[in-house]
Write an enzyme that holds these catalytic residues in place. Structure first.
Site, PDB file in Angstrom:
ATOM      1  CG  LEU A  69      -2.457  -2.762  -1.050  1.00 26.22           C
ATOM      2  CD1 LEU A  69      -3.008  -3.909  -1.867  1.00 26.22           C
ATOM      3  CD2 LEU A  69      -1.042  -2.449  -1.476  1.00 26.22           C
ATOM      4  CE  LYS A  94      -5.594  -5.628   6.095  1.00 29.42           C
ATOM      5  NZ  LYS A  94      -6.005  -4.915   4.899  1.00 29.42           N
ATOM      6  CB  CYS A 117      -7.640  -9.770   2.362  1.00 24.92           C
ATOM      7  SG  CYS A 117      -5.997  -9.386   1.748  1.00 24.92           S
TER       8      CYS A 117
HETATM    9  N1  LIG Z   1      -3.335  -8.997  -1.299  1.00 25.56           N
HETATM   10  C1  LIG Z   1      -3.931  -7.983  -0.706  1.00 25.56           C
HETATM   11  O1  LIG Z   1      -4.838  -7.341  -1.256  1.00 25.56           O
HETATM   12  C2  LIG Z   1      -3.519  -7.567   0.686  1.00 25.56           C
HETATM   13  C3  LIG Z   1      -3.917  -6.331   1.173  1.00 25.56           C
HETATM   14  C4  LIG Z   1      -3.512  -5.942   2.447  1.00 25.56           C
HETATM   15  C5  LIG Z   1      -2.769  -6.805   3.228  1.00 25.56           C
HETATM   16  N2  LIG Z   1      -2.413  -8.024   2.726  1.00 25.56           N
HETATM   17  C6  LIG Z   1      -1.591  -8.893   3.561  1.00 25.56           C
HETATM   18  O2  LIG Z   1      -0.237  -8.789   3.115  1.00 25.56           O
HETATM   19  C7  LIG Z   1       0.433 -10.031   3.256  1.00 25.56           C
HETATM   20  C8  LIG Z   1       0.998 -10.475   1.913  1.00 25.56           C
HETATM   21  O3  LIG Z   1      -0.099 -10.682   1.030  1.00 25.56           O
HETATM   22  P1  LIG Z   1       0.125 -10.879  -0.538  1.00 25.56           P
HETATM   23  O4  LIG Z   1      -1.238 -10.945  -1.138  1.00 25.56           O
HETATM   24  O5  LIG Z   1       1.126  -9.883  -1.027  1.00 25.56           O
HETATM   25  O6  LIG Z   1       0.796 -12.331  -0.517  1.00 25.56           O
HETATM   26  P2  LIG Z   1       1.523 -13.085  -1.745  1.00 25.56           P
HETATM   27  O7  LIG Z   1       1.287 -14.513  -1.500  1.00 25.56           O
HETATM   28  O8  LIG Z   1       1.107 -12.467  -3.047  1.00 25.56           O
HETATM   29  O9  LIG Z   1       3.066 -12.729  -1.539  1.00 25.56           O
HETATM   30  C9  LIG Z   1       3.837 -13.181  -0.469  1.00 25.56           C
HETATM   31  C10 LIG Z   1       5.267 -13.302  -0.960  1.00 25.56           C
HETATM   32  O10 LIG Z   1       6.105 -13.604   0.159  1.00 25.56           O
HETATM   33  C11 LIG Z   1       7.137 -14.463  -0.320  1.00 25.56           C
HETATM   34  N3  LIG Z   1       7.773 -15.139   0.817  1.00 25.56           N
HETATM   35  C12 LIG Z   1       7.273 -16.117   1.611  1.00 25.56           C
HETATM   36  N4  LIG Z   1       8.172 -16.463   2.553  1.00 25.56           N
HETATM   37  C13 LIG Z   1       9.253 -15.684   2.369  1.00 25.56           C
HETATM   38  C14 LIG Z   1      10.506 -15.547   3.019  1.00 25.56           C
HETATM   39  N5  LIG Z   1      10.811 -16.304   4.081  1.00 25.56           N
HETATM   40  N6  LIG Z   1      11.372 -14.631   2.556  1.00 25.56           N
HETATM   41  C15 LIG Z   1      11.084 -13.873   1.486  1.00 25.56           C
HETATM   42  N7  LIG Z   1       9.913 -13.956   0.812  1.00 25.56           N
HETATM   43  C16 LIG Z   1       9.007 -14.839   1.257  1.00 25.56           C
HETATM   44  C17 LIG Z   1       6.431 -15.399  -1.287  1.00 25.56           C
HETATM   45  O11 LIG Z   1       7.336 -16.024  -2.168  1.00 25.56           O
HETATM   46  C18 LIG Z   1       5.487 -14.410  -1.985  1.00 25.56           C
HETATM   47  O12 LIG Z   1       6.083 -13.859  -3.152  1.00 25.56           O
HETATM   48  C19 LIG Z   1      -0.601 -10.991   3.855  1.00 25.56           C
HETATM   49  O13 LIG Z   1      -0.479 -10.991   5.246  1.00 25.56           O
HETATM   50  C20 LIG Z   1      -1.913 -10.370   3.464  1.00 25.56           C
HETATM   51  O14 LIG Z   1      -2.959 -10.691   4.341  1.00 25.56           O
HETATM   52  C21 LIG Z   1      -2.761  -8.421   1.468  1.00 25.56           C
END
Ligand SMILES: NC(=O)c1ccc[n+]([C@@H]2O[C@H](COP(=O)([O-])OP(=O)(O)OC[C@H]3O[C@@H](n4cnc5c(N)ncnc54)[C@H](O)[C@@H]3O)[C@@H](O)[C@H]2O)c1
Length: 439
Positions: free
Chosen positions: A151, A205, A261
């Site tokens: 996404l 990815k 990302c």
């Molecule tokens: N943001 C994007 O557009 C996107 C798109 C595709 C993939 N990703 C990938 O998805 C993953 C998450 O990205 P994001 O942007 O959602 O990150 P984010 O920082 O917005 O959210 C991560 C969440 O994980 C929580 N967290 C951390 N440790 C935890 C634990 N032990 N238990 C429970 N919760 C915990 C944090 O509090 C936070 O709310 C990353 O690997 C990122 O590369 C992100």
């Protein structure tokens, strides 16, 4: 199906809400108690178009629940998604500490057979790491798989609901069956649900993000050359994008890619390759080129003031790394603003959604204004960093009235140079000849 999504950030929240929308029972778990408390009251911690109604509706129907009790959420679920952050480590490789912590909790609370999927972007080998960590604590059957998320912030709900493709790395028929059922509603129109081995899914990815970052950087460098030789990158972009081997998406030049990302994923892939004695020269150049590109707007502003920015006020439109999100992680706006402040300039900044997230990073060194035109009031120039819709057809007379000097530096090529010159502006954008008011 009973699902648990651990990590309720940009990805976890969208994934959880969309799976609830198709009838699953979803528990979104996060260690951030403030975030969970807000979500329980339908207050979303992020700006993402179309997400709020999904959260409200599914929470009301009882299909979507939020909790800080990660262990209990795992115990209550048949499928667990790991969607926690994977920020860059000191050397640029992906920091997997949150992923491993969640894997440990899963292992310790494996009260029934489960499928565990990594949703976070993780290097090849992470699913095996997760498997090993879980296995330290349990003899119960479980299957690990990789389901990377594609996404885009700003269009996340749409992307998840109507994906170009879904990638799932599996090594057991049970995981495949579960994912066919889960994603069935999202691929009804024929977009592929592609199963593959786990390392290939993990790699897909990174390869996708690296390719997109490369296209952007390539166009940014073509734009620099266009400026140097007097060509117009907008026309060049149309010219090459109509070749079906190239395609038109992701060819817009700009102030450098940002977000949570591309920067970290390019870095992580380069580090993975280095560790295997494979030199990803292209991506090393992309990374370095993007770092330089993020300073392009600052360099342009500086040139217009002969390097003397002390005592100047610069209006900035856009803080988010792209439109339709409040995410400022690695935003080119931060690089621009830090450089302006270091030179002694004052900054008046506007963004329709990202003022609060920017304030967390920049603090009160910047004047944040609630209305776009307030950013130009008394400013020496306007710089456009983010391509928000509301900046596309502004009232130029009002901008000119507010500015001390009619200078617009546009990182997104939103306007027609000839028109801006006619209106009396000096208009400096990306990869197109400088437009100046004819005297
Ligand atoms: N943001 C994007 O557009 C996107 C798109 C595709 C993939 N990703 C990938 O998805 C993953 C998450 O990205 P994001 O942007 O959602 O990150 P984010 O920082 O917005 O959210 C991560 C969440 O994980 C929580 N967290 C951390 N440790 C935890 C634990 N032990 N238990 C429970 N919760 C915990 C944090 O509090 C936070 O709310 C990353 O690997 C990122 O590369 C992100």
């Amino acid at each position: 199906m009973k699902l648990c999504v651990v990590g309720t950030g940009y990805v976890g929240l969208v994934v959880g809400a969309c799976f609830a929308e198709t009838g699953n029972d979803v528990l979104c778990a996060d260690v951030d108690s403030g975030k969970i408390a807000s979500l329980k009251e339908n207050r979303l911690p992020i700006y993402e178009p179309g997400l709020e109604p999904l959260v409200v509706r599914n929470q009301r129907e009882g299909r979507l629940r939020f909790t800080t009790e990660v262990a209990a959420a795992i115990e209550a679920s048949d499928v667990v998604f790991i969607a926690v952050g994977t920020p860059p480590d000191e050397d640029g490789s992906a920091d997997l500490q949150h992923v491993v912590t969640v894997a440990r909790t899963i292992g310790q609370h494996m009260n029934s057979p489960k499928v565990v999927a990594t949703k976070s972007t993780v290097p090849v080998g992470t699913a095996e790491l997760v498997r090993a960590e879980i296995a330290k604590y349990t003899k119960t059957t479980f299957h690990v798989c990789s389901n990377p998320e594609f996404l885009k912030e700003g269009a996340a709900v749409d992307d998840f609901m109507k994906p170009d493709r879904v990638i799932v790395g599996v090594d057991h028929p049970e995981s495949r069956r579960v994912f066919e059922e889960l994603y069935g509603p999202f691929v009804r129109t024929g977009n592929p649900l592609i199963f593959m081995d786990i390392p290939s899914a993990e790699m897909t990815k990174y390869a996708a993000n690296a390719m997109l970052a490369t296209r952007i950087t390539f166009m940014n460098q073509v734009a620099q050359l266009c400026e140097a030789v007097g060509a117009d990158v907008q026309l060049v972009r149309k010219g090459i994008g109509s070749d079906h081997r190239i395609g038109s998406a992701f060819l817009f030049p700009g102030p450098g890619y940002g977000g949570s990302c591309f920067p970290k994923d390019v870095k992580a892939l380069v580090r993975t390759a280095d560790g295997k004695d494979v030199s990803l020269d292209v991506l090393k150049a992309v990374e370095a080129g993007n770092e330089r590109q993020k300073r392009v707007l600052y360099e342009k502003v500086r040139r217009h003031f002969d390097g003397k920015l002390s005592g100047r006020t610069i209006g900035v439109w856009g803080l988010a790394f792209k439109a339709e999100t409040d995410d400022v992680r690695e935003s080119p706006a931060l690089v621009l603003i830090e450089a302006l402040l270091a030179d002694g300039a004052a900054v008046r900044a506007h963004d329709p959604a990202a003022i609060e997230t920017a304030r967390h990073v920049l603090g009160d060194r910047v004047t944040y204004v609630p209305k776009a035109y307030d950013a130009v009031a008394g400013a020496d120039a306007l710089v456009i960093v983010t391509e928000w819709r509301e900046y596309r057809n502004p009232d130029f007379a009002r901008i000119k009235q507010g500015l001390k000097r009619p200078l617009i530096v546009d990182g997104r090529n939103l306007y027609e140079p000839a028109r801006l010159a006619e209106l009396g502006f000096t208009y400096d954008c990306i990869g197109r000849p400088l437009a100046c008011a004819s005297s």
